[in-house]
Design a protein around this motif. Structure first.
Motif, PDB file in Angstrom:
ATOM      1  N   GLU A 265       0.962   5.405   0.873  1.00  0.00           N
ATOM      2  CA  GLU A 265       0.328   6.500   1.605  1.00  0.00           C
ATOM      3  C   GLU A 265       1.063   7.797   1.276  1.00  0.00           C
ATOM      4  OE1 GLU A 265      -2.407   6.124   3.355  1.00  0.00           O
ATOM      5  OE2 GLU A 265      -2.432   3.929   3.271  1.00  0.00           O
TER       6      GLU A 265
ATOM      7  N   GLU B 148      -7.427   4.836  -2.862  1.00  0.00           N
ATOM      8  CA  GLU B 148      -6.667   3.658  -2.432  1.00  0.00           C
ATOM      9  C   GLU B 148      -5.500   3.481  -3.401  1.00  0.00           C
ATOM     10  OE1 GLU B 148      -7.347  -0.988  -3.105  1.00  0.00           O
ATOM     11  OE2 GLU B 148      -8.965  -0.009  -1.976  1.00  0.00           O
TER      12      GLU B 148
ATOM     13  N   PRO C 277      -8.328  13.219   0.710  1.00  0.00           N
ATOM     14  CA  PRO C 277      -7.423  12.064   0.763  1.00  0.00           C
ATOM     15  C   PRO C 277      -7.317  11.433  -0.625  1.00  0.00           C
ATOM     16  CG  PRO C 277      -9.509  11.559   1.835  1.00  0.00           C
ATOM     17  CD  PRO C 277      -9.556  13.017   1.480  1.00  0.00           C
TER      18      PRO C 277
ATOM     19  N   GLU D 151       4.571   8.051  -3.259  1.00  0.00           N
ATOM     20  CA  GLU D 151       4.120   8.707  -2.033  1.00  0.00           C
ATOM     21  C   GLU D 151       4.112  10.230  -2.171  1.00  0.00           C
ATOM     22  OE1 GLU D 151       5.345   4.613  -1.205  1.00  0.00           O
ATOM     23  OE2 GLU D 151       6.364   6.230  -2.266  1.00  0.00           O
TER      24      GLU D 151
ATOM     25  N   ARG E 267       0.851  -1.189   0.000  1.00  0.00           N
ATOM     26  CA  ARG E 267       0.000   0.000   0.000  1.00  0.00           C
ATOM     27  C   ARG E 267       0.882   1.232   0.000  1.00  0.00           C
ATOM     28  NH1 ARG E 267      -5.550  -0.195   1.555  1.00  0.00           N
ATOM     29  NH2 ARG E 267      -5.427   1.992   1.038  1.00  0.00           N
TER      30      ARG E 267
END
Length: 158
Positions: free
Chosen positions: A91, A122, A119, A106, A89
């Motif tokens: 972020e 995903e 935000p 990132e 994942r």
């Protein structure tokens, strides 16, 4: 003449495929072609709801490609990556370099967050192990095997 309020990115209607695969790499540099090779396979599969973008390097502008997406998959080759690939994942992280020449996934996500004040979708990084990155070379034998394993994983993820 009255001034009209300008729309922000988050207010602009955007109709895009819910899944974006952002493949990074240089097809002229050996195993660096792993990202573009996977992108070509996805494009040939013509999966509904999936858009594919190929870049030599991630740039600040790629943050805008994330607008309106549900999932983003960054695909690239890596030298220190466990074989055959690493899936993780991603972020937002402001790990900007001294130049805007190239960014990490990132950093693209952090730019998206700053620009849209929302935000990011995903996000995943699929980093495929590369062995040789010489100019003018094709994929190494090992990278070709890693490509096959990564393709199976990518098909499940999209």
């Amino acid at each position: 003449m009255s001034e009209q309020p300008s729309a922000t990115l988050s207010q602009a209607p955007v109709l895009r495929a819910p899944v974006l695969v952002l493949a990074v790499g240089n097809p002229s540099r050996g195993d660096d072609a792993l990202g573009p090779e996977l992108a070509a396979r996805l494009e040939a599969a013509a999966l509904p709801g999936v858009e594919v973008i190929v870049e030599f390097q991630l740039q600040v502008e790629n943050a805008l490609d994330l607008v309106g997406r549900e999932r983003v998959i960054f695909v690239d080759a890596g030298t220190g990556t466990p074989a055959p690939f690493e899936l993780r994942r991603a972020e937002p992280a402001a790990d900007f370099l001294h130049t805007s020449h190239a960014l990490s996934p990132e950093a693209v996500l952090a730019t998206y967050e700053r620009v849209t004040e929302e935000p990011p979708p995903e996000s995943w990084v699929l980093c495929v192990r590369g062995e040789a990155f010489e100019l003018g070379e094709g994929l190494s034998e090992a990278a070709s095997r890693h490509l096959e394993a990564a393709w199976q994983q990518l098909r499940q993820l999209v």
